[in-house]
Design an enzyme around this catalytic site. Structure first.
Site, PDB file in Angstrom:
ATOM      1  N   CYS A 110     -14.326 -14.012  90.334  1.00  0.00           N
ATOM      2  CA  CYS A 110     -13.299 -13.289  90.511  1.00  0.00           C
ATOM      3  C   CYS A 110     -12.171 -14.066  91.027  1.00  0.00           C
ATOM      4  O   CYS A 110     -12.116 -14.975  91.766  1.00  0.00           O
ATOM      5  CB  CYS A 110     -13.341 -12.395  91.450  1.00  0.00           C
ATOM      6  SG  CYS A 110     -12.000 -10.899  91.591  1.00  0.00           S
ATOM      7  N   HIS A 153     -16.407  -5.404  85.121  1.00  0.00           N
ATOM      8  CA  HIS A 153     -15.773  -5.988  86.284  1.00  0.00           C
ATOM      9  C   HIS A 153     -14.200  -5.683  86.526  1.00  0.00           C
ATOM     10  O   HIS A 153     -13.917  -5.229  87.804  1.00  0.00           O
ATOM     11  CB  HIS A 153     -15.812  -7.601  86.110  1.00  0.00           C
ATOM     12  CG  HIS A 153     -15.177  -8.385  87.098  1.00  0.00           C
ATOM     13  ND1 HIS A 153     -15.969  -9.415  87.864  1.00  0.00           N
ATOM     14  CD2 HIS A 153     -14.076  -8.412  87.928  1.00  0.00           C
ATOM     15  CE1 HIS A 153     -15.088  -9.828  88.712  1.00  0.00           C
ATOM     16  NE2 HIS A 153     -14.007  -9.402  88.682  1.00  0.00           N
ATOM     17  N   GLU A 154     -13.335  -5.471  85.515  1.00  0.00           N
ATOM     18  CA  GLU A 154     -12.103  -5.204  85.727  1.00  0.00           C
ATOM     19  C   GLU A 154     -11.916  -3.770  86.050  1.00  0.00           C
ATOM     20  O   GLU A 154     -10.932  -3.357  86.972  1.00  0.00           O
ATOM     21  CB  GLU A 154     -11.173  -5.503  84.576  1.00  0.00           C
ATOM     22  CG  GLU A 154     -11.163  -7.111  84.234  1.00  0.00           C
ATOM     23  CD  GLU A 154     -10.901  -7.978  85.212  1.00  0.00           C
ATOM     24  OE1 GLU A 154     -10.295  -7.731  86.393  1.00  0.00           O
ATOM     25  OE2 GLU A 154     -11.553  -9.262  85.380  1.00  0.00           O
ATOM     26  N   HIS A 157     -12.134  -3.147  89.495  1.00  0.00           N
ATOM     27  CA  HIS A 157     -11.026  -3.218  90.570  1.00  0.00           C
ATOM     28  C   HIS A 157     -10.277  -2.017  90.924  1.00  0.00           C
ATOM     29  O   HIS A 157      -9.495  -2.005  91.718  1.00  0.00           O
ATOM     30  CB  HIS A 157     -10.377  -4.391  89.908  1.00  0.00           C
ATOM     31  CG  HIS A 157     -10.735  -5.848  90.126  1.00  0.00           C
ATOM     32  ND1 HIS A 157     -11.090  -6.188  91.613  1.00  0.00           N
ATOM     33  CD2 HIS A 157     -11.215  -7.018  89.480  1.00  0.00           C
ATOM     34  CE1 HIS A 157     -11.287  -7.475  91.561  1.00  0.00           C
ATOM     35  NE2 HIS A 157     -11.395  -7.932  90.253  1.00  0.00           N
TER      36      HIS A 157
END
Ligand code: NI
Length: 182
Positions: A110, A153-154, A157
């Site tokens: 990341c 993953h994004e 966030h």
């Protein structure tokens, strides 16, 4: 003119916040930032520019990593040597997912985590995501394998989640009988 982005480090508490839904039309400033992210991620994956601008390679970034708590994600995916597809998804939601889980064999990285974190992060092998493009048009994107991992993953966030939150402390690694490793 290329502008290297200032990306927040994992210690920053903003990365633990939940980002807010975006309303349309998008501001000029947000459109500009989206383009800067695309440029940064693209350059970071091209060796010549990666060295010239001292960039860490990365394929995705979410707005909160710039301290902006807005539900916008960008993925720049190298589908062939030197060929990139850009995905900008605003207010993304995963509307369906495979039962099958996979994990990146080498672990995940990341741009906000400036250290190696070992361990397998279980992810859906396939996802369908709905959201909006920069003009406010509804879009639907299907992704599998590494692109599917990148989107998950994004999106994490946007909910204040970092990839290592999902590594099982008692069992950080799986073998290929337990999970498909890619
Ligand atoms: Ni990240």
């Amino acid at each position: 003119m290329f502008k290297k982005l200032d990306i927040l480090d994992e210690k920053d508490k903003l990365l633990r916040q939940t980002s807010k839904e975006v309303t349309f039309p998008l501001s000029k400033e947000d459109k500009k930032i989206i383009q800067q992210i695309i440029d940064h991620l693209t350059y970071s994956q091209i060796e010549e520019y990666e060295e010239k601008y001292d960039l860490r390679p990365g394929m995705g970034l979410a707005f909160p990593q710039l301290g902006l708590l807005k539900r916008i994600i960008v993925v720049v995916y190298e589908y062939n040597e030197g060929k990139f597809d850009n995905y900008v998804i605003i207010n993304p939601t995963i509307v369906s997912n495979s039962k099958e889980l996979i994990a990146a064999e080498a672990g995940e990285g990341c741009l906000s985590v400036n250290r190696e974190v070992e361990g397998h992060v279980p992810r859906f092998a396939r996802v369908t995501i709905e959201g909006f493009d920069e003009d406010g048009n509804k879009i639907r994107v299907r992704a599998r394998e590494d692109l599917s991992i990148a989107f998950q993953h994004e999106i994490d966030h946007l909910n204040g989640i970092l990839f290592y939150d999902k590594i099982n402390k008692n069992k950080p690694f799986f073998n290929e009988h337990e999970m498909r490793l890619i």
